[in-house]
Design a protein around this motif. Sequence first.
Motif, PDB file in Angstrom:
ATOM      1  N   GLY A  78       0.817  -1.209   0.000  1.00 33.68           N
ATOM      2  CA  GLY A  78       0.000   0.000   0.000  1.00 33.68           C
ATOM      3  C   GLY A  78       0.848   1.254   0.000  1.00 33.68           C
ATOM      4  O   GLY A  78       0.550   2.221  -0.713  1.00 33.68           O
ATOM      5  N   HIS A  79       1.938   1.245   0.779  1.00 42.18           N
ATOM      6  CA  HIS A  79       2.839   2.395   0.859  1.00 42.18           C
ATOM      7  C   HIS A  79       3.481   2.691  -0.494  1.00 42.18           C
ATOM      8  O   HIS A  79       3.650   3.859  -0.881  1.00 42.18           O
ATOM      9  CB  HIS A  79       3.918   2.131   1.909  1.00 42.18           C
ATOM     10  N   HIS A  80       3.843   1.633  -1.229  1.00 40.89           N
ATOM     11  CA  HIS A  80       4.491   1.805  -2.540  1.00 40.89           C
ATOM     12  C   HIS A  80       3.479   1.937  -3.679  1.00 40.89           C
ATOM     13  O   HIS A  80       3.867   2.009  -4.843  1.00 40.89           O
ATOM     14  CB  HIS A  80       5.425   0.621  -2.815  1.00 40.89           C
ATOM     15  N   MET A  81       2.189   1.951  -3.335  1.00 43.95           N
ATOM     16  CA  MET A  81       1.098   2.091  -4.315  1.00 43.95           C
ATOM     17  C   MET A  81       1.168   1.010  -5.391  1.00 43.95           C
ATOM     18  O   MET A  81       0.846   1.247  -6.553  1.00 43.95           O
ATOM     19  CB  MET A  81       1.113   3.491  -4.940  1.00 43.95           C
ATOM     20  N   ASP A  82       1.592  -0.177  -4.972  1.00 45.28           N
ATOM     21  CA  ASP A  82       1.593  -1.331  -5.883  1.00 45.28           C
ATOM     22  C   ASP A  82       0.250  -2.039  -5.688  1.00 45.28           C
ATOM     23  O   ASP A  82       0.125  -2.989  -4.921  1.00 45.28           O
ATOM     24  CB  ASP A  82       2.753  -2.269  -5.548  1.00 45.28           C
ATOM     25  N   TYR A  83      -0.756  -1.565  -6.394  1.00 44.08           N
ATOM     26  CA  TYR A  83      -2.114  -2.013  -6.131  1.00 44.08           C
ATOM     27  C   TYR A  83      -2.419  -3.388  -6.718  1.00 44.08           C
ATOM     28  O   TYR A  83      -3.367  -4.050  -6.277  1.00 44.08           O
ATOM     29  CB  TYR A  83      -3.099  -0.965  -6.630  1.00 44.08           C
ATOM     30  N   VAL A  84      -1.637  -3.809  -7.692  1.00 38.55           N
ATOM     31  CA  VAL A  84      -1.782  -5.176  -8.196  1.00 38.55           C
ATOM     32  C   VAL A  84      -1.336  -6.162  -7.116  1.00 38.55           C
ATOM     33  O   VAL A  84      -2.032  -7.127  -6.798  1.00 38.55           O
ATOM     34  CB  VAL A  84      -0.973  -5.383  -9.490  1.00 38.55           C
ATOM     35  N   LEU A  85      -0.163  -5.899  -6.544  1.00 39.58           N
ATOM     36  CA  LEU A  85       0.339  -6.754  -5.471  1.00 39.58           C
ATOM     37  C   LEU A  85      -0.559  -6.669  -4.243  1.00 39.58           C
ATOM     38  O   LEU A  85      -0.841  -7.689  -3.599  1.00 39.58           O
ATOM     39  CB  LEU A  85       1.766  -6.348  -5.100  1.00 39.58           C
TER      40      LEU A  85
END
Length: 309
Positions: A78-85
């Motif tokens: 969530g912090h890295h905005m990796d919304y797929v992961l």
Amino acid sequence: MTEQIRKLFWTNIELLEITDKAILCFREQKLAEALEFMPQVSEKMRYVIDGIISDKEYFELVSTESLTEMLEGILEAGHHMDYVLLADLLELQLSTLLCNVQELIMKKEDFPAFSEEVYQEQCERMAVLLQKEGGKEAVEKLFSEPLNPQQLMEEGYRVEFASCGLMTAAVGTKEGPVYLHTNYKVSREAFLLAKSWLEKGKKTYLVHGFGLGYHVAELLCQAKDAVVEVYESNGKILKLACAFAPIAGILANERLRLVYDPTGMVWEGRTGKLSPEEKRCIHVPSMRADLRETYMAEEKKESKEEADA
């Protein structure tokens, strides 16, 4: 069952519902909608994980280390905005964990699926709502008859826990039992169905089939300004909903119109000609369950003919 385990169980139900909504929005790249759910996911997730860790003996099959890694992974994605992961972790790790915890609790506890007090309260609320839409005598007769679980089982009805902890129900038909809702994630199914019905510009949704109310609750949630009219021909299903589903909230919703329609004639008349602002929606399992009464009538007729012969 301790109060802590009971609260954890119901928090898990809420968390599963919110998590699944976030996952589905992430998958459709509706990031703004998905991110609206995340503060609630984070808050409830921390509560659940803390509860599991604090009661290690009860949740002996759940590793504290794996819980910590899961939480850190979700927060980092969530912090890295990796919304797929993030969607993957929510679906494959958190959601799976929650279902496993629910099944563990249901296995360990003599979980009360039925509360006479809740049933009576919800019956009273439903009766008032139904009488507003007419058919007062039929409604009074329906709720004057006590709920008889043994008789319902003999007639082909049954209720059981789904993996998420909510109840589902099945109705016996000529072709075999028909489930009204999934045995897995009830709220997820309801969210998808209501979303498929949603249409811009519609002010009234006419729904055939109440079931246990999950899809009705979700449609009221998604169609925020619309009236939802629900038509149910099977009074026993309405009583099962009062007995086994948390429907007090939707019964109090001023946008809900609920009609007991044993013959189906009110539905046919109401949906014969719709305005551009109205939409007809069919809950297919309920429609199939409606065939049950025809099936039972045919069986009685055949039995009588055989006896007369």
